[in-house]
Design an enzyme around this catalytic site. Structure first.
Site, PDB file in Angstrom:
ATOM      1  N   SER A 148       0.857  -1.194   0.000  1.00 51.73           N
ATOM      2  CA  SER A 148       0.000   0.000   0.000  1.00 51.73           C
ATOM      3  C   SER A 148       0.886   1.234   0.000  1.00 51.73           C
ATOM      4  CB  SER A 148      -0.887   0.019   1.255  1.00 51.73           C
ATOM      5  OG  SER A 148      -1.531   1.277   1.380  1.00 51.73           O
ATOM      6  N   TYR A 161      -1.567  -0.932  10.653  1.00 47.44           N
ATOM      7  CA  TYR A 161      -1.745  -1.349   9.245  1.00 47.44           C
ATOM      8  C   TYR A 161      -0.583  -0.806   8.402  1.00 47.44           C
ATOM      9  CZ  TYR A 161      -3.715  -1.251   4.490  1.00 47.44           C
ATOM     10  OH  TYR A 161      -3.915  -1.384   3.139  1.00 47.44           O
TER      11      TYR A 161
HETATM   12  N1  LIG Z   1      -8.831  -0.360  -1.278  1.00 53.87           N
HETATM   13  C1  LIG Z   1      -7.806   0.457  -1.103  1.00 53.87           C
HETATM   14  O1  LIG Z   1      -7.938   1.696  -1.109  1.00 53.87           O
HETATM   15  C2  LIG Z   1      -6.418  -0.109  -0.891  1.00 53.87           C
HETATM   16  C3  LIG Z   1      -5.340   0.788  -0.904  1.00 53.87           C
HETATM   17  C4  LIG Z   1      -4.052   0.282  -0.723  1.00 53.87           C
HETATM   18  C5  LIG Z   1      -3.857  -1.073  -0.557  1.00 53.87           C
HETATM   19  N2  LIG Z   1      -4.939  -1.913  -0.548  1.00 53.87           N
HETATM   20  C6  LIG Z   1      -4.650  -3.333  -0.362  1.00 53.87           C
HETATM   21  O2  LIG Z   1      -5.274  -4.078  -1.392  1.00 53.87           O
HETATM   22  C7  LIG Z   1      -5.552  -5.389  -0.926  1.00 53.87           C
HETATM   23  C8  LIG Z   1      -6.995  -5.769  -1.248  1.00 53.87           C
HETATM   24  O3  LIG Z   1      -7.855  -4.828  -0.647  1.00 53.87           O
HETATM   25  P1  LIG Z   1      -9.337  -4.538  -1.173  1.00 53.87           P
HETATM   26  O4  LIG Z   1      -9.514  -3.075  -1.064  1.00 53.87           O
HETATM   27  O5  LIG Z   1      -9.585  -5.224  -2.448  1.00 53.87           O
HETATM   28  O6  LIG Z   1     -10.186  -5.236   0.011  1.00 53.87           O
HETATM   29  P2  LIG Z   1     -11.666  -5.893   0.038  1.00 53.87           P
HETATM   30  O7  LIG Z   1     -12.487  -5.424  -1.083  1.00 53.87           O
HETATM   31  O8  LIG Z   1     -12.154  -5.683   1.431  1.00 53.87           O
HETATM   32  O9  LIG Z   1     -11.343  -7.448  -0.175  1.00 53.87           O
HETATM   33  C9  LIG Z   1     -10.578  -8.142   0.773  1.00 53.87           C
HETATM   34  C10 LIG Z   1     -10.458  -9.581   0.348  1.00 53.87           C
HETATM   35  O10 LIG Z   1      -9.611 -10.272   1.272  1.00 53.87           O
HETATM   36  C11 LIG Z   1     -10.306 -11.396   1.844  1.00 53.87           C
HETATM   37  N3  LIG Z   1      -9.783 -11.559   3.196  1.00 53.87           N
HETATM   38  C12 LIG Z   1      -9.886 -10.704   4.254  1.00 53.87           C
HETATM   39  N4  LIG Z   1      -9.235 -11.204   5.311  1.00 53.87           N
HETATM   40  C13 LIG Z   1      -8.692 -12.388   4.934  1.00 53.87           C
HETATM   41  C14 LIG Z   1      -7.900 -13.368   5.574  1.00 53.87           C
HETATM   42  N5  LIG Z   1      -7.522 -13.242   6.855  1.00 53.87           N
HETATM   43  N6  LIG Z   1      -7.521 -14.459   4.873  1.00 53.87           N
HETATM   44  C15 LIG Z   1      -7.886 -14.618   3.575  1.00 53.87           C
HETATM   45  N7  LIG Z   1      -8.643 -13.724   2.907  1.00 53.87           N
HETATM   46  C16 LIG Z   1      -9.036 -12.618   3.578  1.00 53.87           C
HETATM   47  C17 LIG Z   1     -11.792 -11.039   1.701  1.00 53.87           C
HETATM   48  O11 LIG Z   1     -12.655 -12.167   1.610  1.00 53.87           O
HETATM   49  P3  LIG Z   1     -13.211 -13.002   2.893  1.00 53.87           P
HETATM   50  O12 LIG Z   1     -13.994 -12.041   3.710  1.00 53.87           O
HETATM   51  O13 LIG Z   1     -14.005 -14.119   2.293  1.00 53.87           O
HETATM   52  O14 LIG Z   1     -11.989 -13.532   3.580  1.00 53.87           O
HETATM   53  C18 LIG Z   1     -11.774 -10.326   0.347  1.00 53.87           C
HETATM   54  O15 LIG Z   1     -11.741 -11.277  -0.697  1.00 53.87           O
HETATM   55  C19 LIG Z   1      -5.184  -5.393   0.560  1.00 53.87           C
HETATM   56  O16 LIG Z   1      -3.884  -5.910   0.702  1.00 53.87           O
HETATM   57  C20 LIG Z   1      -5.187  -3.923   0.925  1.00 53.87           C
HETATM   58  O17 LIG Z   1      -4.339  -3.645   2.018  1.00 53.87           O
HETATM   59  C21 LIG Z   1      -6.202  -1.470  -0.713  1.00 53.87           C
END
Ligand SMILES: NC(=O)c1ccc[n+]([C@@H]2O[C@H](COP(=O)([O-])OP(=O)(O)OC[C@H]3O[C@@H](n4cnc5c(N)ncnc54)[C@H](OP(=O)(O)O)[C@@H]3O)[C@@H](O)[C@H]2O)c1
Length: 255
Positions: A148, A161
């Site tokens: 991130s 985080y």
């Molecule tokens: N969105 C942003 O603005 C942003 C910015 C920077 C970085 N990121 C990074 O991008 C990545 C994805 O984020 P996102 O925004 O796509 O999140 P999201 O839409 O909330 O999706 C999270 C995914 O991870 C799964 N998950 C959560 N906890 C888990 C665990 N302990 N073990 C296995 N699976 C797990 C969830 O499914 P289940 O509930 O079925 O487990 C879901 O498939 C993360 O690494 C996040 O830190 C996001």
């Protein structure tokens, strides 16, 4: 003139954690479109099956697998299954992460601290260890860690985080250096603010969103699909000389 094959993933096996929604789902679709068999994973099988079914309906190859990456035994079990079913792994995308508490750093709850470390650091680390062992047997592989922008510039009220995401950037360099001799590359993706459930508290609040947009030169948040192209680059032969890198996909935020 023929198209380039630099981005082809035909015959490759790819594992994407956190692929039931958001950025991971977008990554799973693009890797499958390029020909990879994608193992779609998260804690809850149902959401993964939904994504795998959509990939298959579109003519792609996919399998749904449940795995809580905060649980070491589950990681071991899943890799035993991959070994048995596929006998190889070419691409690992460590994408699933957690951010359970928004608060001033002085108010950090020890349980939230532990959960964040267990999933975001220990989970990424041992997923990479298990994948690396399989990749080493075939002398090739690509590991992509979704970190991130907060790993470089901490997000307000996202203390632990941000600390874990900085660890992921360093972890990427560790695996890049020590696994290059086995033909394994390891790179990090640093997404900026992306419109997913994860970021909904920030994106859905107009005041917070407007403050955030002031710091993003492109003046908008990212669509999850906009992360997938960068992952495809890092997963494919197009990036064959790139390892240990941290690729910002942030609308210019960190510039
Ligand atoms: N969105 C942003 O603005 C942003 C910015 C920077 C970085 N990121 C990074 O991008 C990545 C994805 O984020 P996102 O925004 O796509 O999140 P999201 O839409 O909330 O999706 C999270 C995914 O991870 C799964 N998950 C959560 N906890 C888990 C665990 N302990 N073990 C296995 N699976 C797990 C969830 O499914 P289940 O509930 O079925 O487990 C879901 O498939 C993360 O690494 C996040 O830190 C996001």
């Amino acid at each position: 003139m023929p198209h380039t094959h630099l981005f082809d993933l035909q015959g490759k096996i790819a594992f994407v954690s956190g692929a039931s929604r958001g950025i991971g789902e977008a990554i799973a679709h693009v890797l499958a479109q390029q020909g990879a068999h994608v193992i779609v994973s998260s804690r809850k099988l149902e959401g993964c099956q939904h994504v795998a079914d959509a990939i298959i309906a579109g003519g792609g190859k996919a399998t749904a697998v449940a795995c809580h990456i905060g649980e070491l035994e589950q990681i071991q079990q899943v890799f035993a299954g991959i070994r048995e079913q596929f006998g190889r792994l070419d691409i690992l995308v460590n994408n699933a992460a957690t951010n359970p508490q928004f608060c001033n750093v002085l108010d950090t709850d020890p349980a939230a601290f532990q959960k964040t470390v267990d999933v975001n650091i220990r989970g990424y680390f041992f997923m990479s260890v298990e994948a690396g062992k399989l990749m080493r047997e075939h002398g090739a592989g690509s590991i992509i860690n979704v970190a991130s922008i907060n790993g470089v510039s901490p997000g307000l009220f996202q203390g632990i985080y941000s600390v874990t995401k900085a660890a992921v950037i360093n972890m990427t360099k560790v695996f890049a250096k020590e696994c290059a001799q086995f033909g394994i590359r390891c790179n990090a993706l640093l997404p900026g603010l992306t419109d997913t459930k994860f970021a909904s508290a920030l994106v859905k609040n107009e005041a917070i969103l407007n403050t955030a947009l002031q710091q993003i030169p492109l003046k908008r948040v990212a669509d999850p699909k906009e992360m997938a192209g960068a992952v495809l680059y890092l997963a494919s032969d197009a990036s064959s000389y790139t390892t240990g890198a941290a690729l910002n996909v942030d609308g210019g935020y960190l510039s």
